[in-house]
Design a protein around this motif. Structure first.
Motif, PDB file in Angstrom:
ATOM      1  N   GLY A 120       0.806  -1.211   0.000  1.00  0.00           N
ATOM      2  CA  GLY A 120       0.000   0.000   0.000  1.00  0.00           C
ATOM      3  C   GLY A 120       0.837   1.257   0.000  1.00  0.00           C
ATOM      4  O   GLY A 120       2.079   1.218   0.024  1.00  0.00           O
ATOM      5  N   ILE A 121       0.118   2.379  -0.005  1.00  0.00           N
ATOM      6  CA  ILE A 121       0.725   3.704  -0.114  1.00  0.00           C
ATOM      7  C   ILE A 121       0.428   4.507   1.140  1.00  0.00           C
ATOM      8  O   ILE A 121      -0.709   4.534   1.617  1.00  0.00           O
ATOM      9  N   ARG A 122       1.461   5.130   1.666  1.00  0.00           N
ATOM     10  CA  ARG A 122       1.306   6.133   2.724  1.00  0.00           C
ATOM     11  C   ARG A 122       2.003   7.384   2.224  1.00  0.00           C
ATOM     12  O   ARG A 122       3.217   7.384   2.014  1.00  0.00           O
ATOM     13  N   GLY A 123       1.241   8.422   1.999  1.00  0.00           N
ATOM     14  CA  GLY A 123       1.818   9.646   1.444  1.00  0.00           C
ATOM     15  C   GLY A 123       2.401   9.365   0.076  1.00  0.00           C
ATOM     16  O   GLY A 123       1.695   8.950  -0.837  1.00  0.00           O
ATOM     17  N   LYS A 124       3.712   9.561  -0.064  1.00  0.00           N
ATOM     18  CA  LYS A 124       4.400   9.273  -1.325  1.00  0.00           C
ATOM     19  C   LYS A 124       5.339   8.092  -1.179  1.00  0.00           C
ATOM     20  O   LYS A 124       6.333   7.989  -1.895  1.00  0.00           O
ATOM     21  N   SER A 125       5.027   7.210  -0.232  1.00  0.00           N
ATOM     22  CA  SER A 125       5.844   6.020   0.006  1.00  0.00           C
ATOM     23  C   SER A 125       5.044   4.769  -0.315  1.00  0.00           C
ATOM     24  O   SER A 125       3.862   4.682   0.011  1.00  0.00           O
ATOM     25  N   LEU A 126       5.710   3.809  -0.928  1.00  0.00           N
ATOM     26  CA  LEU A 126       5.111   2.509  -1.218  1.00  0.00           C
ATOM     27  C   LEU A 126       5.643   1.510  -0.197  1.00  0.00           C
ATOM     28  O   LEU A 126       6.851   1.411   0.005  1.00  0.00           O
ATOM     29  N   ILE A 127       4.726   0.793   0.462  1.00  0.00           N
ATOM     30  CA  ILE A 127       5.091  -0.221   1.452  1.00  0.00           C
ATOM     31  C   ILE A 127       4.737  -1.584   0.890  1.00  0.00           C
ATOM     32  O   ILE A 127       3.600  -1.813   0.454  1.00  0.00           O
ATOM     33  N   VAL A 128       5.705  -2.499   0.888  1.00  0.00           N
ATOM     34  CA  VAL A 128       5.521  -3.851   0.365  1.00  0.00           C
ATOM     35  C   VAL A 128       5.914  -4.852   1.442  1.00  0.00           C
ATOM     36  O   VAL A 128       7.042  -4.837   1.923  1.00  0.00           O
ATOM     37  N   ASN A 129       4.962  -5.717   1.814  1.00  0.00           N
ATOM     38  CA  ASN A 129       5.249  -6.798   2.770  1.00  0.00           C
ATOM     39  C   ASN A 129       5.835  -7.989   2.040  1.00  0.00           C
ATOM     40  O   ASN A 129       5.266  -8.458   1.051  1.00  0.00           O
ATOM     41  N   LEU A 130       6.965  -8.485   2.548  1.00  0.00           N
ATOM     42  CA  LEU A 130       7.613  -9.673   2.013  1.00  0.00           C
ATOM     43  C   LEU A 130       7.646 -10.750   3.094  1.00  0.00           C
ATOM     44  O   LEU A 130       7.575 -10.436   4.284  1.00  0.00           O
TER      45      LEU A 130
END
Length: 166
Positions: free
Chosen positions: A120-130
């Motif tokens: 998902g996206i928070r602000g202008k950051s992409l978060i990816v769970n691995l």
């Protein structure tokens, strides 16, 4: 383009120094070699929702990471809470990335369907769970690596939605 990347490991044993964090090493190598990424922050926290959330918020809001890659805590164990922590801090989901990772991994092992990873996206950051295992990290990150620069270019406003300069 050089991307600012943060790595967050969720691991009780790793946070206590009882286990070497080889998954984060795999992430570091892949990001530096294949994506021209710069690791700007790295942290290990226990499998505690509040601590994972706090680290994700700091990595996005303070360190301004373009991409945060988490490792660990995406399975079915009671202490696996990384997806829940991620869902609490993101503004919008990017389900296609998680779907692509599971689909790719399913070709290697049927157990991939048990992954609860979210992106998902928070602000202008992409978060990816691995996943937490080095092999799973490598497979999952390889499944989406070619799309991450484009996604980050759009998200950060460096490129329009259709690949044109903004």
């Amino acid at each position: 383009m050089r991307w600012k990347v943060a790595i967050l490991t969720a691991s009780d044993r790793g946070s206590r120094g009882e286990r070497e964090d080889t998954s984060a090493q795999v992430i570091r190598e892949l990001i530096e070699e294949e994506m021209n990424g710069e690791i700007i922050e790295y942290r290990i926290v226990p499998d505690e929702k509040d601590e994972i959330m706090a680290a994700l918020i700091e990595m996005t809001d303070y360190f301004k990471a373009d991409l945060i890659l988490t490792t660990g805590g995406t399975g079915l164990a009671l202490r696996d809470v990384t997806p829940e922590a991620t869902l609490e801090v993101i503004d919008r989901q990017v389900p296609g990335l998680a779907e692509a990772m599971r689909l790719y991994s399913m070709q290697k092992t049927r157990r991939a369907m048990l992954s609860r990873a979210v992106c998902g996206i928070r602000g202008k950051s992409l978060i990816v769970n691995l996943p937490g295992a080095p092999k799973g990290v490598s497979e999952n990150l390889s499944a989406v690596m070619d799309q991450l620069p484009h996604a980050l270019s759009i998200l950060t406003g460096r490129e329009g939605d259709h690949g044109y300069e903004a």
